[in-house]
Design an enzyme around this catalytic site. Sequence first.
Site, short mmCIF file in Angstrom:
data_model
loop_
_atom_site.label_atom_id
_atom_site.label_comp_id
_atom_site.label_asym_id
_atom_site.label_seq_id
_atom_site.Cartn_x
_atom_site.Cartn_y
_atom_site.Cartn_z
N ARG A 1 50.39 1.68 -1.72
CA ARG A 1 51.34 -0.29 -0.54
C ARG A 1 51.42 -1.54 -1.59
O ARG A 1 50.91 -1.69 -2.37
CB ARG A 1 50.15 -0.25 0.40
CG ARG A 1 50.48 -1.34 1.95
CD ARG A 1 51.12 -1.24 2.51
NE ARG A 1 50.94 -1.51 3.86
CZ ARG A 1 52.53 -2.31 4.37
NH1 ARG A 1 53.62 -1.70 4.24
NH2 ARG A 1 51.63 -2.80 5.66
N THR B 1 61.94 0.87 8.31
CA THR B 1 60.93 2.26 7.43
C THR B 1 61.86 2.91 6.83
O THR B 1 62.92 3.59 7.49
CB THR B 1 59.65 2.42 7.71
OG1 THR B 1 58.95 1.13 8.00
CG2 THR B 1 58.79 3.12 6.41
N THR C 1 58.52 1.48 2.45
CA THR C 1 59.27 0.35 3.28
C THR C 1 59.33 -0.84 2.55
O THR C 1 58.72 -1.22 1.73
CB THR C 1 58.36 -0.12 4.31
OG1 THR C 1 59.34 -0.70 5.08
CG2 THR C 1 57.13 -0.21 4.09
N ASN D 1 59.39 -3.06 4.75
CA ASN D 1 58.59 -3.66 6.46
C ASN D 1 60.20 -4.23 6.92
O ASN D 1 60.63 -3.28 7.80
CB ASN D 1 57.76 -5.43 5.89
CG ASN D 1 56.61 -5.60 7.21
OD1 ASN D 1 56.83 -4.53 7.86
ND2 ASN D 1 56.79 -6.64 7.89
N ASP E 1 52.70 -7.60 7.73
CA ASP E 1 51.70 -6.95 8.34
C ASP E 1 49.94 -7.85 8.35
O ASP E 1 49.72 -6.73 8.73
CB ASP E 1 51.89 -5.47 7.46
CG ASP E 1 53.38 -4.97 8.59
OD1 ASP E 1 53.38 -5.46 9.42
OD2 ASP E 1 53.81 -3.91 7.18
N SER F 1 48.83 -1.02 7.70
CA SER F 1 50.48 -0.13 7.38
C SER F 1 50.06 1.00 9.65
O SER F 1 49.68 1.27 9.42
CB SER F 1 50.82 0.95 6.76
OG SER F 1 52.62 1.70 7.10
N SER F 2 51.59 1.01 9.79
CA SER F 2 51.69 2.17 10.40
C SER F 2 52.35 3.31 10.24
O SER F 2 52.92 4.12 11.14
CB SER F 2 52.37 1.30 12.05
OG SER F 2 51.22 0.35 12.52
N GLY G 1 60.01 2.96 12.25
CA GLY G 1 60.03 2.37 13.05
C GLY G 1 58.49 1.35 13.93
O GLY G 1 58.66 1.40 14.24
N GLY G 2 58.73 0.76 12.94
CA GLY G 2 57.31 -0.10 12.45
C GLY G 2 56.22 0.57 13.54
O GLY G 2 55.59 1.34 13.33
#
Length: 569
Positions: free
Chosen positions: A107, A380, A398, A400, A422, A451-452, A472-473
Amino acid sequence: MHRNKAMRFKKGTGLLLAFGILLSGCLGGSLSKNNSGEYKNGLVVSAHPSSSKVGLDILKKGGNAVDAAVAVQFALAVVYPGAGNLGGGGFMVYRSASGELATLDFREKAPGMASRDMYLDSAGNAITDKSLYGHLAAGVPGSVDGMVKAHEKFGKLSWAEVVQPALDLARKGFPITDSQVEEFTELQEEIKKYNPGKSYFIKEKWEKGDLWVQEDLAKTLELIRDKGREGFYAGIVADQIEAEMKSGGGLISKEDLKNYQSQWREPLVGNYKDYKVITMPPTSSGGIALLQLLNSVEEYPLRRWGHNSDSTVQVMVEAERRVYADRASHLGDPDFYKVPQKYLVNPIYSKYRMQNFNWDKATLSSDIKAGEVPKESEETTHFSIVDREGNAVSLTTTLNGGYGSMVFVKGAGFLLNNEMDDFSVKPGSPNMYGLLGGEANAIVPGKRMLSSMTPTILEKGGELFMVVGTPGGSTIITSVFQTILNVLEFDMDMQAAVNAKKFHHQWYPDVVTFEKGGLDTLVRQKLEKKGYTFKDRRAIGRVDAILKTQWGYYEGGADPRGDDTKMGW
């Protein structure tokens, strides 16, 4: 780019893609670019046909799943610029054929000159565009370092062999797809706005099949191929990144690049009935949230109720409402904040959280707060890979937002992320996905933003069972959750599970979004009478997944919502 356009690209919802979804018909229908069935020797499912071919070629050459993953990651940086990247970051979940587990966090990080209130005006209000677009939105990239570390630990082929295919795609060009024609055309003015004096992406008219050559990006990949990590985080490319930052008021320095390190983390492991779930720990919120969701619904007879029945939807929505409330308060970078991970993923905690669920009426999100615990991103892209030996990689990466910050690094030819959004730009204020955040995810120099992303691998009886993930955020977590249940509870094959219409709830706003046509009218009316509010939307996620069948074959699910393609042998 206007906010609605940015959201569109983050959710992967071009008109052609939405039309494609409508053509899918019944839930079991398949729009995959490859419907040849099952494969014995390996399978790659990714967001673009060119990147899937690169991965398959690496497997056929004798490379393992990690070799193919590194090659696909670099290829996506060339052929899928909306999310594939050199200037972004992500997460990798790995399971070897012998059962060894590993998770890699690559990340992005906040630059050293970042500050807690850097996106607030003098009155303390969030200036959202500053964290979304332009140079100030970019965090320190992690993708290249992540691939270097993954290859060093698990790779089989040489580094040059796995980078070369992406370099060839950049230098020789590749034909763009229908959906890319649409996106590139709409992006022209925004790219010009944030890239004065640069010609990347700019063309009078894009048409399907146009050969896109990227010589500057090829030069960057050449340096990465020849010098590894130093080819990106030092030397010419580091100079180019710092110069780009200075030209536009960004914060990333050569010192930030030099200091960046991705990190191996302890895999997050849980169970759902007879299945072992291996997923990503923080700084991803996805793994904890996924296990919480599975824990929350495990005791309910979903199989008997049926897919997207009123009872099934109600239970899942109420679980999502509570899990996303916890996400807002309790999750952040574990290097800066003590995440109460063990408590959150304990099944007893999930049962406690569901105690105030009322069958007769919807719970108001305003009545739901984060659970009390002991003190202790949408454009992403995801790909899933299994090799001949049974090694498996689930990797989500990603920038973002779609096309990140919109800023190309001059001379280097790649886009920078807009991951700073984020963070909790202002604790209690929503980010571009409407997600709320708290102090745990406040901006701190050197910190990774929450992050998701939810790359996940499942086992059954000690054997590999499924490899799954999606872009998909904020919808990533719920899309992976539903895809898993589609297979485990509703007996769908992998492609049908991916194709099935999905829904999403995230605590706030207090609305359940459903892919258009995915909810039976009578079911919807029953739930609306209980106080649930629904809103139709286009595509949710682009799941790419692999299922190992009981006969030992690999069965792929490539999402028809995009150009996603499965290729195996």
